[in-house]
Design a protein around this motif. Structure first.
Motif, PDB file in Angstrom:
ATOM      1  N   VAL A  29      48.558  46.148  45.702  1.00  0.00           N
ATOM      2  CA  VAL A  29      47.546  47.161  45.549  1.00  0.00           C
ATOM      3  C   VAL A  29      47.578  47.532  44.110  1.00  0.00           C
ATOM      4  O   VAL A  29      46.379  47.771  43.697  1.00  0.00           O
ATOM      5  CB  VAL A  29      47.915  48.059  46.432  1.00  0.00           C
ATOM      6  CG1 VAL A  29      47.369  49.546  46.229  1.00  0.00           C
ATOM      7  CG2 VAL A  29      47.741  47.747  48.038  1.00  0.00           C
ATOM      8  N   ARG A  30      48.591  47.527  43.472  1.00  0.00           N
ATOM      9  CA  ARG A  30      48.427  47.987  41.962  1.00  0.00           C
ATOM     10  C   ARG A  30      47.859  47.201  41.327  1.00  0.00           C
ATOM     11  O   ARG A  30      47.223  47.580  40.207  1.00  0.00           O
ATOM     12  CB  ARG A  30      49.787  48.581  41.514  1.00  0.00           C
ATOM     13  CG  ARG A  30      50.467  49.652  42.211  1.00  0.00           C
ATOM     14  CD  ARG A  30      51.781  50.318  41.602  1.00  0.00           C
ATOM     15  NE  ARG A  30      52.765  49.297  41.471  1.00  0.00           N
ATOM     16  CZ  ARG A  30      53.412  48.675  40.433  1.00  0.00           C
ATOM     17  NH1 ARG A  30      52.891  48.733  39.319  1.00  0.00           N
ATOM     18  NH2 ARG A  30      54.331  47.989  40.429  1.00  0.00           N
ATOM     19  N   GLN A  76      39.078  34.767  50.454  1.00  0.00           N
ATOM     20  CA  GLN A  76      40.131  35.713  50.700  1.00  0.00           C
ATOM     21  C   GLN A  76      40.345  36.775  49.717  1.00  0.00           C
ATOM     22  O   GLN A  76      40.732  37.984  49.873  1.00  0.00           O
ATOM     23  CB  GLN A  76      41.512  35.187  50.991  1.00  0.00           C
ATOM     24  CG  GLN A  76      41.585  34.905  52.648  1.00  0.00           C
ATOM     25  CD  GLN A  76      43.261  34.498  52.686  1.00  0.00           C
ATOM     26  OE1 GLN A  76      43.870  33.544  52.033  1.00  0.00           O
ATOM     27  NE2 GLN A  76      43.953  35.161  53.637  1.00  0.00           N
ATOM     28  N   ALA A  77      40.111  36.526  48.291  1.00  0.00           N
ATOM     29  CA  ALA A  77      40.634  37.144  47.184  1.00  0.00           C
ATOM     30  C   ALA A  77      39.775  38.341  47.050  1.00  0.00           C
ATOM     31  O   ALA A  77      38.466  38.251  47.345  1.00  0.00           O
ATOM     32  CB  ALA A  77      40.571  36.375  45.979  1.00  0.00           C
ATOM     33  N   THR A  78      40.505  39.607  46.864  1.00  0.00           N
ATOM     34  CA  THR A  78      39.829  40.780  46.983  1.00  0.00           C
ATOM     35  C   THR A  78      40.065  41.659  45.744  1.00  0.00           C
ATOM     36  O   THR A  78      41.380  41.538  45.104  1.00  0.00           O
ATOM     37  CB  THR A  78      40.084  41.381  47.886  1.00  0.00           C
ATOM     38  OG1 THR A  78      39.314  42.990  48.132  1.00  0.00           O
ATOM     39  CG2 THR A  78      41.576  41.885  48.474  1.00  0.00           C
ATOM     40  N   GLY A  79      39.194  42.509  45.184  1.00  0.00           N
ATOM     41  CA  GLY A  79      39.598  43.455  44.132  1.00  0.00           C
ATOM     42  C   GLY A  79      39.590  44.634  44.658  1.00  0.00           C
ATOM     43  O   GLY A  79      39.853  45.669  43.832  1.00  0.00           O
ATOM     44  N   SER A  80      39.726  44.857  45.996  1.00  0.00           N
ATOM     45  CA  SER A  80      39.867  46.221  46.717  1.00  0.00           C
ATOM     46  C   SER A  80      41.155  46.659  47.004  1.00  0.00           C
ATOM     47  O   SER A  80      41.791  45.799  47.660  1.00  0.00           O
ATOM     48  CB  SER A  80      38.899  46.105  47.969  1.00  0.00           C
ATOM     49  OG  SER A  80      39.162  47.585  48.800  1.00  0.00           O
ATOM     50  N   ALA A  81      41.545  47.794  46.432  1.00  0.00           N
ATOM     51  CA  ALA A  81      43.113  48.046  46.539  1.00  0.00           C
ATOM     52  C   ALA A  81      43.117  48.307  48.271  1.00  0.00           C
ATOM     53  O   ALA A  81      44.138  48.164  48.742  1.00  0.00           O
ATOM     54  CB  ALA A  81      43.673  49.460  45.982  1.00  0.00           C
ATOM     55  N   SER A  82      42.209  48.971  48.837  1.00  0.00           N
ATOM     56  CA  SER A  82      42.494  49.143  50.189  1.00  0.00           C
ATOM     57  C   SER A  82      42.350  48.026  51.110  1.00  0.00           C
ATOM     58  O   SER A  82      43.120  47.856  52.167  1.00  0.00           O
ATOM     59  CB  SER A  82      41.371  50.270  50.710  1.00  0.00           C
ATOM     60  OG  SER A  82      39.889  49.652  50.399  1.00  0.00           O
ATOM     61  N   THR A  83      41.531  46.898  50.684  1.00  0.00           N
ATOM     62  CA  THR A  83      41.537  45.782  51.444  1.00  0.00           C
ATOM     63  C   THR A  83      42.915  45.067  51.074  1.00  0.00           C
ATOM     64  O   THR A  83      43.298  44.493  52.041  1.00  0.00           O
ATOM     65  CB  THR A  83      40.182  44.956  50.855  1.00  0.00           C
ATOM     66  OG1 THR A  83      39.129  45.620  51.406  1.00  0.00           O
ATOM     67  CG2 THR A  83      40.210  43.668  51.681  1.00  0.00           C
ATOM     68  N   ALA A  84      43.339  45.061  50.068  1.00  0.00           N
ATOM     69  CA  ALA A  84      44.665  44.520  49.846  1.00  0.00           C
ATOM     70  C   ALA A  84      45.806  44.927  50.605  1.00  0.00           C
ATOM     71  O   ALA A  84      46.586  44.331  51.048  1.00  0.00           O
ATOM     72  CB  ALA A  84      45.126  44.687  48.234  1.00  0.00           C
TER      73      ALA A  84
END
Length: 222
Positions: A29-30, A76-84
């Protein structure tokens, strides 16, 4: 060799600052929240009948605990902290993988050459991005995207055939494992030069290629 692995020092191998007991989920997340890096979950290490193995169940796995679980991992890769956070809640043990070719490319060299180059870069006061130390014997330098297209010509201009150096560029369609991911039984991936506010702006590969190529050529002559 100008700097042995033992002489790196505690500061140079420290991971990105973590809270005591922080789970991979919180670190992932960080990475997304603080560094704006895309992240995606990979395999993990598990123990079966007292024997550690990769969750992929392949006894000959080349990157145990540190590779994608799906062929469509780029999606799958995400830059969204909430999604992570939601992803790692489903599999808390999953390794943290970072796709290259998006916010950064990576120059991958042998560990000995990498630390030789890193010591030289610091003496030259070059701008450095984050640098990974991987337990499979590799050192990985983060640079601006687009390095893959530049590196072969840059190496030729320095006087070496690209194929003569153990130097690889990881760009679009590839990935790296991020701390605190464990690489089989060899240990965890660490930061040789950790992410800080000062290195949010990554160097262009042109700034680092000379010491990297020199160190790889020196290693090849050993």
């Amino acid at each position: 060799m100008e700097e042995t692995i033992e002489q790196r020092g505690a500061a140079s191998t420290a991971q990105i600052p973590q809270q005591r007991g922080e789970a991979p989920q919180d670190t992932a997340v960080r990475y997304a929240e603080e560094r704006h890096w895309d992240v995606f979950p990979g395999t993990w290490m598990e123990t079966v009948d007292g024997v550690p193995r990769c969750s992929c169940d392949d006894t000959g796995c080349a990157a145990p605990g540190a590779h994608p679980t799906r062929n469509d991992w780029p999606a799958q890769a995400t830059g969204s902290a909430s999604t992570a956070r939601r992803i790692w809640e489903k599999q808390p043990s999953a390794s943290i993988l970072l796709p290259t070719g998006r916010t950064f490319d990576v120059i991958d060299v042998p560990e000995t050459a990498g630390f030789l180059a890193l010591a030289r870069m610091r003496r030259m006061e070059l701008t450095l991005g984050p640098v990974l130390s991987v337990p499979n014997g590799r050192t990985q330098f983060f640079v601006l995207p687009g390095a893959s297209a530049k590196v072969p010509d840059l190496i030729r201009k320095l006087g070496w055939p690209p194929s003569s150096l153990d130097l690889d560029t990881l760009g679009e369609g590839k990935y790296v494992a991020a701390p605190p991911t464990r690489f089989g039984t060899r240990g965890a991936v660490q930061w040789a030069n950790r992410p800080t506010d000062a290195n949010r702006w990554l160097p262009d590969v042109e700034e680092l290629i000379s010491p990297l190529a020199y160190a790889c050529a020196r290693e090849a002559r050993r």
